[in-house]
Design a protein around this motif. Structure first.
Motif, PDB file in Angstrom:
ATOM      1  N   VAL A   1       0.848  -1.188   0.000  1.00  0.00           N
ATOM      2  CA  VAL A   1       0.000   0.000   0.000  1.00  0.00           C
ATOM      3  C   VAL A   1       0.888   1.243   0.000  1.00  0.00           C
ATOM      4  O   VAL A   1       1.849   1.324   0.765  1.00  0.00           O
TER       5      VAL A   1
ATOM      6  N   GLU B   1      -6.424   4.178   4.254  1.00  0.00           N
ATOM      7  CA  GLU B   1      -6.313   3.098   3.272  1.00  0.00           C
ATOM      8  C   GLU B   1      -5.402   1.983   3.773  1.00  0.00           C
ATOM      9  O   GLU B   1      -5.607   0.813   3.458  1.00  0.00           O
TER      10      GLU B   1
ATOM     11  N   ALA C   1      -6.515  -1.916   4.131  1.00  0.00           N
ATOM     12  CA  ALA C   1      -5.731  -3.031   3.584  1.00  0.00           C
ATOM     13  C   ALA C   1      -5.384  -4.042   4.673  1.00  0.00           C
ATOM     14  O   ALA C   1      -5.447  -5.258   4.455  1.00  0.00           O
TER      15      ALA C   1
ATOM     16  N   GLU D   1      -6.344  -7.988   4.866  1.00  0.00           N
ATOM     17  CA  GLU D   1      -5.270  -8.977   4.882  1.00  0.00           C
ATOM     18  C   GLU D   1      -5.330  -9.861   6.120  1.00  0.00           C
ATOM     19  O   GLU D   1      -5.121 -11.080   6.051  1.00  0.00           O
TER      20      GLU D   1
END
Length: 627
Positions: free
Chosen positions: A437, A497, A501, A505
């Motif tokens: 990211v 963000e 993520a 995950e």
């Protein structure tokens, strides 16, 4: 869980009356310690003579043996005036023992005693009891100045209140202990004694605040743990890393299944996940809990981010929510974040956003002061004007910093321009790299601090490079403000963000709206924009920069005017540049990555996808022309 409750105090405080009422309320057996006295003791007291320690020895040991047998719990009314008497009473106890100390002033008790008839304890013995009395530095303290029913209600309120032990009386630990005590949460404190380094920390802390709060204090870890009601709740406030593991290893031999450890430091989220797993195998709960707000927040109400098992949070949640700050809607700035190390991950990212916000303020101050010709006082006024809209805590404290003088000089001008850090910003960058990211602004802020550390080299370089400054076309206040706010928005969007993520995950199911909500009060990055994010993330679940409200604001921002002025004048603005570059890259349908893929395929046969084929199909090309 079965428990024994001992009501103690001098004769006349109502131990027996309240003990019977309490036993009935809790559906426990009631015992009066007076019934366990020998005939010799009763005879001696009937003659008006006080008992000595030899008289009490067999009586206390007999009671101790009985307490051991009360497997279903019980309520015992017993004077237990000295600490050594109390320790004798519980020496064989195999179940939790809670102490309730009942007290009133001498004249009031004397008046009550004089009205009692047909009791072997004579009022004249009361003075000897007050002389003997050693009030406990632990347990529940109840002044019996109300009716028995009202006194019972006070006892029940205290018994139902969760108790917590706190290890580590540094700045944050002390502030949290005071916060807990101010909310009526019983808290015991422990700090190690380390010769010539840490001596009598816990003792001195308790003494400093003894007129306001009772802090049972310990420098012996085993006694500290033994003093806590089971199942135990223990918060550790020590430096992240090896120190946390050292405390856990010391605690393990004296903990029982069902006990809970709360790590309130800035531990790495992967370390927290390992500790949760290791302790879970021993049936001990562990919460990795991020706490933001600094010393003042810890004292008055921080933002709290607990992660671990939901069962563990249900145990500790009442305490954590009580001491947390309140959001603008009146709710606690504390919520269950998720499993494993999610709480510490969220705190880590909080600090990453914080790095970005601090760098943003610093580089705009630098631009205004040294390149736009504004003096320190004028910059403070400008920031104050901006903050009427932004309502940013970091901008607020920066205004105070800008206005602080030492004699006739601004204190800020006397501070060395080398920024420190504790690692959480760098951890955020590492996590972003692992998750694939982008983290442009936060990484830029971390690297700017790293560059500041090269002070000696920067001084040498400044004498070699003499970049020409133009000093013309200074951006307007409105242009500067709009770029500032835009960078702030982009920095937040990048941070959230990374949370999105990580949630995907690690299967954490993070609630971004709730995370934004608990960051609206008590923490370092609270602001008006954070309040906006609560509703934005509640209604939308895509990238922040794809929200219409945000894109409508950012697409009309002229970064070029501010950044070109900075470049022309050799003013470094790494965070602003990173934010603009991220926005331009994020909003570019065509990026430069096709060249990178071609390069990778050329030297390493790493293959590439084609725009005229389906995604997921990979190709290799022999790029080098034959000789």
């Amino acid at each position: 869980m079965p428990q024994t409750i001992i009501l103690m105090g001098v004769s006349g405080v109502g131990k027996s009356t309240l003990g019977k009422m309490l036993a009935e309320k809790l559906k426990l057996a009631f015992f009066d310690a007076d019934d366990f006295h020998s005939e010799a003791n009763i005879s001696k007291m009937n003659t008006g003579l006080p008992l000595n320690d030899d008289d009490r020895k067999l009586w206390l040991e007999n009671l101790a043996e009985n307490i051991k047998k009360w497997s279903d719990g019980a309520v015992l009314a017993c004077s237990a005036l000295k600490e050594k008497y109390r320790q004798t009473l519980i020496q064989h106890a195999e179940k939790p023992v809670k102490w309730v100390y009942l007290y009133e002033d001498y004249e009031m008790i004397k008046s009550r005693m004089e009205q009692r008839k047909d009791h072997y304890f004579k009022p004249e013995l009361l003075k000897s009891q007050f002389d003997t009395l050693e009030p406990p530095a632990y347990g529940i303290h109840i002044k019996v100045n109300k009716s028995p029913e009202e006194n019972l209600k006070k006892i029940m309120n205290e018994l139902e209140r969760p108790h917590i032990g706190l290890i580590g009386l540094g700045v944050m630990g002390k502030s949290l202990a005071l916060n807990m005590a101010s909310k009526g949460i019983p808290v015991s404190v422990y700090n190690r004694d380390f010769k010539d380094v840490e001596v009598d920390i816990a003792k001195n802390f308790a003494a400093e605040h003894e007129e306001t709060y009772i802090f049972p204090w310990f420098n012996d870890l085993q006694k500290f743990v033994a003093s806590l009601p089971k199942p135990r709740n223990i918060m550790i406030m020590v430096k992240a890393g090896a120190a946390v593991d050292a405390v856990i290893n010391e605690l393990l031999p004296v903990l029982d299944a069902g006990d809970l450890i709360i790590d309130g430091g800035n531990s790495h989220f992967k370390d927290t996940a390992k500790r949760i797993k290791m302790l879970g195998e021993k049936d001990i709960y562990f919460l990795g809990t991020g706490i933001s707000g600094g010393e003042e927040g810890a004292l008055k109400g921080p933002s709290i981010m607990p992660g671990g098992s939901k069962v563990a949070y249900e145990r500790a949640g009442e305490v954590l929510e009580k001491i947390a700050a309140r959001d603008p809607w009146g709710d606690a700035c504390c919520t269950y974040i998720g499993p494993e190390g999610s709480g510490h991950f969220v705190k880590m990212l909080h600090n990453g956003i914080e790095y970005g916000e601090m760098q943003l303020i610093a580089e705009f101050y630098h631009l205004l002061r040294f390149f736009c010709g504004m003096d320190t006082s004028a910059i403070a006024d400008l920031f104050a004007e901006w903050n009427t809209e932004l309502r940013s805590y970091l901008l607020e404290i920066s205004i105070d910093i800008l206005r602080q003088k030492e004699e006739n000089d601004y204190l800020l001008d006397k501070i060395l321009d080398v920024a420190g850090q504790k690692g959480t910003g760098g951890w955020s960058t590492e996590a972003a790299l692992e998750l694939g990211v982008p983290l442009d602004t936060i990484t830029a802020a971390v690297l700017a601090r790293n560059l500041s550390a090269f002070k000696a080299d920067r001084i040498k370089a400044s004498k070699k490079y003499h970049f020409k400054t133009v000093g013309e076309n200074v951006p307007s206040r409105e242009e500067l403000f709009r770029v500032y706010r835009s960078v702030m928005i982009i920095n937040h969007s990048i941070g959230f963000e990374l949370l999105r993520a990580a949630s995907k995950e690690y299967n954490w199911d993070l609630n971004l709206s709730e995370i934004a909500r608990i960051w609206t009060g008590g923490c370092i990055i609270k602001s008006g924009f954070m309040e906006e994010l609560v509703n934005i993330f509640k209604d939308h679940h895509s990238h922040l920069l794809l929200q219409d409200k945000i894109s409508d604001e950012l697409k009309n921002i002229n970064f070029a005017k501010v950044l070109s002025f900075a470049l022309e004048n050799a003013c470094p603005m790494p965070l602003t540049s990173a934010a603009a570059t991220y926005l331009f890259g994020f909003s570019s349908q065509q990026s430069s990555a096709n060249m990178i893929q071609a390069q990778r395929d050329y030297f390493g046969a790493h293959t590439f996808e084609r725009i005229d084929k389906n995604r997921g199909e990979f190709f290799h090309f022999n790029w080098k022309k034959p000789d």
